[in-house]
Write a protein that holds these residues in place. Sequence first.
Motif: not given
Length: 333
Positions: A140, A219, A225, A229, A255, A258-259
């Motif tokens: 990422t 992002d 994303t 996840s 991102g 939610e990660m």
Amino acid sequence: KWVEDIHGDKAMSAIEDLKDGEILMLNNVRMDPEEVSVKGNFDTMAETKIIQRLSSVVDIFVNDAFACAHRNTPSIVGFTHTIPCVAGELMMREIDALDVALENPRRPCIAVVGGIKVEDSISIADNMLRKGIADQIWATGGVANLLIEFSGTNIGQTNHDFLVNELGESYHKTVETAKAMLNDFNDKIVLPTDLAANVEDNRVDLSIEELPIDAPIFDIGINSTMALSAAIKQSGTIILNGPAGVFELTDFALGTIEMLNACAESSGYVVVGGGHTSTLIMNRGLSDKMGHLSTGGGACLNYLAGRLLPGIASLEYSAEKFKLKISQTITDN
């Protein structure tokens, strides 16, 4: 007690006057000129005034500063050969917690590497793949941008120049490591399929096929994303280093947030490598849902990357020299 001195007459006198059960705090060692200027090996560090003077009035050195373990300074390694040195409780917990992930991780084990410290993250990913620690690397942030570019996709001049400027003198070395990693472990490296760019202060999601773009990439995209996840929730061990994007800007926090939510919901063992990510986790009240939040930024990064940490090497050498055994610790009481 506290004395505004480190190893001068005030400090030495205060140490001599200590009674059983009393604790004396000396001044910040970073204020000592030799602490920040002397370079060399353990023997050179032992010759400094701070080590020579304090070694003469103490019986043992306890290093509990894991966050400084990557520093080769007198206060961290100078006592190696002069008095017995042992790890403190925090140092021990850090090493034990990181070793759980590095030496015997629950499978599958994934490393999610991002953030702006691209050189460190690339080194961590390379170390984990070559030692068989990680089953997959999920990229990422700036790490993803670099790997996408050297996988053959033009990310745009703005994003390329940012990486060059950010990496500075380490750019070429980092690129060579990234290329070798992509060549040797291409099937184990997962790159984003979409990204989010900052176009005139607005979030614009676009697929990799729509690159290049002149606007800065801030992002990972929505699809990436969701995929990340899901991978986190299905993993036995998750090693997390760095945010997924510029989370300080609300439009580009998706991102990263939610990660972290996926890590909190995962039943796997989550190790977070200090820095901004740990701070964000604490601010969001997710600390108790993570396996381990490291207290050391640079030290943790170096440890995960398989680099020698002078502070830990010092403890190992001292243990060998003095054959010291601790029969009881605080946690035994």
